[in-house]
Design a protein around this motif. Structure first.
Motif: not given
Length: 221
Positions: A134-156
């Motif tokens: 229904d909607m797409l969310l464009y987020d930054a890719k997480p660091p390669k060693d990160a467990d969590a997919r989001g919430g890293h404060g990295i800007a697109v």
């Protein structure tokens, strides 16, 4: 932000994500957020159990409630829909377009699909979900060693989004703060913006003043 009299300002909405406490939910609603995101049983410092999310986000809330998940199986989705009954399921993992469609059909729920964006090819890949989610969310890719997919404060890179075809309704996330969200909206023309770490005092602990400042920037430029 000012506009010439012949230009109609775009009404941007906001999603406050990673909520973990009732006080923050109340502040986000009072400040004017349209969507609230609750991270359910997936790797994150903002992780909630299904029961905790259901308690924090009852169906009586006057905004859209989003259960944020990563590669959920049907058992978890069934529990979320039974106990929480969210307005949206956000899929923040490696879900394929066919899996997104299957979830929407099986559980009769609206879907948000998060896609990690670093370059133009990523935007092309995101197009495969258009018309499925229904909607797409464009987020930054997480660091390669990160467990969590989001919430890293990295800007697109907002320019990547700006020069690509986008659906009529989409969400921009990744590293947004009260200080840069106006620039992000101007650059991408995003109808919805999403923030988690950018309005926190610590991971999972929202800062009421930052939420208010973020919403003021979204609503007033």
């Amino acid at each position: 932000m000012t506009f010439p009299p012949y230009v109609t300002p775009m009404l941007t909405r906001a999603k406050i994500s990673g909520l973990t406490r009732p006080a923050a939910v109340d502040v986000a609603i009072a400040a004017g957020a349209s969507f609230l995101g609750f991270i359910v049983e997936c790797p994150s410092k903002r992780r909630l159990s299904v029961a905790e999310a259901a308690n924090l986000a009852p169906t009586t809330l006057p905004v859209a409630r989003v259960a944020v998940t990563v590669n959920p199986d049907d058992n978890l989705l069934r529990r979320i829909m039974t106990e929480m009954s969210p307005d949206y399921i956000q899929l923040h993992g490696d879900e394929t377009p066919s899996r997104v469609a299957e979830i929407a059909k099986t559980f009769r729920v609206k879907t948000l699909k998060a896609v990690g964006i670093a370059n133009d090819d990523d935007m092309k890949s995101a197009e495969t979900y258009a018309g499925v989610a229904d909607m797409l969310l464009y987020d930054a890719k997480p660091p390669k060693d990160a467990d969590a997919r989001g919430g890293h404060g990295i800007a697109v890179d907002w320019a990547v989004i700006a020069r690509a075809p986008t659906p009529k309704t989409f969400i921009v996330a990744g590293g947004l703060t009260p200080d840069n969200v106006t620039a992000a909206i101007t650059a991408t023309r995003a109808p919805i913006v999403d923030v988690a770490s950018g309005v926190e005092a610590a991971a999972g602990v929202k800062d009421a003043d930052k939420i208010k400042r973020f919403m003021d920037a979204v609503q007033n430029g």
